[in-house]
Design an enzyme around this catalytic site. Structure first.
Site, PDB file in Angstrom:
ATOM      1  CB  THR A  60      16.525  38.781 -19.136  1.00 11.20           C
ATOM      2  OG1 THR A  60      17.630  37.876 -19.307  1.00 11.20           O
ATOM      3  CG2 THR A  60      15.528  38.573 -20.258  1.00 11.20           C
ATOM      4  CG  ASP A 195      28.064  48.936 -14.270  1.00 11.77           C
ATOM      5  OD1 ASP A 195      29.166  48.416 -14.020  1.00 11.77           O
ATOM      6  OD2 ASP A 195      27.046  48.266 -14.541  1.00 11.77           O
ATOM      7  CE1 TYR A 199      30.128  40.968 -20.327  1.00  9.93           C
ATOM      8  CE2 TYR A 199      31.732  42.240 -19.075  1.00  9.93           C
ATOM      9  CZ  TYR A 199      31.318  41.040 -19.627  1.00  9.93           C
ATOM     10  OH  TYR A 199      32.093  39.918 -19.497  1.00  9.93           O
ATOM     11  CG  ASP A 211      22.767  49.638 -16.924  1.00  8.54           C
ATOM     12  OD1 ASP A 211      21.920  50.295 -16.295  1.00  8.54           O
ATOM     13  OD2 ASP A 211      23.239  48.563 -16.504  1.00  8.54           O
TER      14      ASP A 211
END
Length: 257
Positions: A60, A195, A199, A211
């Site tokens: 989320t 990015d 993560y 991502d």
């Protein structure tokens, strides 16, 4: 009447109604994210067999939630659903406005998110073209992006989540791979992730980079700053893990020459 039909289709066909009691978190987030546009989009993708059921939450965030699901053939999928009204409006606008691939930008936030979703789909396709392992994109529509599910019964872990289980040799191998990703994207693909960090790397039979919403091309006026961010993130992280890393300035000059 049409809205009621779509509501029932989304709840029943995606299994949300039956899960209200035993999976209240899924139902709560679905209610929070699934506005009218999203429900219509999910119903459309369901009728096309691209989403048969959503059964769990992978992640989320402020911009989007990612759900685990299956398509009509029983294949596992990941479904990324962007919020049509997001607190990240300014960031999204800045990234899209600087991207030369994007033409006219709508002033309506909902339509701007549609452009953002399409851009991530195209970024995934482009990364695959240059031999970077990513979740394979399946289809997108409006604010919904359907991708390959990475994992088995559970989603694959992020590098950050399993770093304590890794040895120095593992970190060295991962560092070489990720520096190679940065170089390959920049030099061959005229592209930068923007990015890249512990993560956004899943470990599943090797690293998988996720991502790609902010990824862009070298012609973007922001691309060098994004390249610096990726290099700095990767070099600093693996340096802390004891890897003999490149000098940031030397590697940056090498890429920019």
């Amino acid at each position: 009447m049409r809205e009621e039909v779509i509501e029932r289709e989304v709840e029943e066909m995606l299994g949300l109604r039956e899960r209200r009691e035993k999976d209240s978190e899924l139902y709560k987030i679905a209610n929070e994210v699934f506005d009218r546009t999203t429900k219509e989009t999910l119903a459309y993708l369901h009728r096309r067999g691209k989403i048969e059921e959503l059964y769990g939450i992978i992640s989320t965030g402020k911009e989007a939630n990612v759900f685990a699901g299956v398509d009509s053939d029983g294949n596992r999928i990941a479904v990324k659903i962007y919020r049509t009204y997001t607190t990240e409006f300014r960031r999204i606008w800045e990234y899209l406005a600087a991207d030369p691939r994007v033409g006219y930008l709508p002033k309506d936030m909902r339509k701007l998110v549609f452009v953002w979703t399409r851009r991530e789909f195209k970024n995934l396709q482009r990364a695959i073209k240059y031999a970077v392992r990513v979740p394979e994109p399946v289809i997108f529509r409006n604010n919904v992006l359907v991708m390959e599910f990475i994992g088995d019964e559970s989603p694959a872990p992020r590098l950050k989540d399993v770093e304590r289980e890794l040895e120095r040799a593992d970190f060295e191998e991962l560092y070489d791979y990720l520096i190679g990703v940065i170089e390959r994207l920049w030099k061959r693909g005229d592209m930068v992730h923007g990015d890249l960090s512990e993560y956004n790397v899943l470990l599943w039979d090797g690293p998988v980079v996720i991502d790609w919403s902010q990824a862009t091309v070298r012609r973007n006026r922001m691309s060098v700053e994004l390249l610096k961010r990726d290099l700095r993130n990767v070099i600093n992280y693996f340096g802390r893990k004891g890897v003999d890393v490149d000098d940031f300035n030397d590697k940056l000059r090498e890429l920019l020459d």
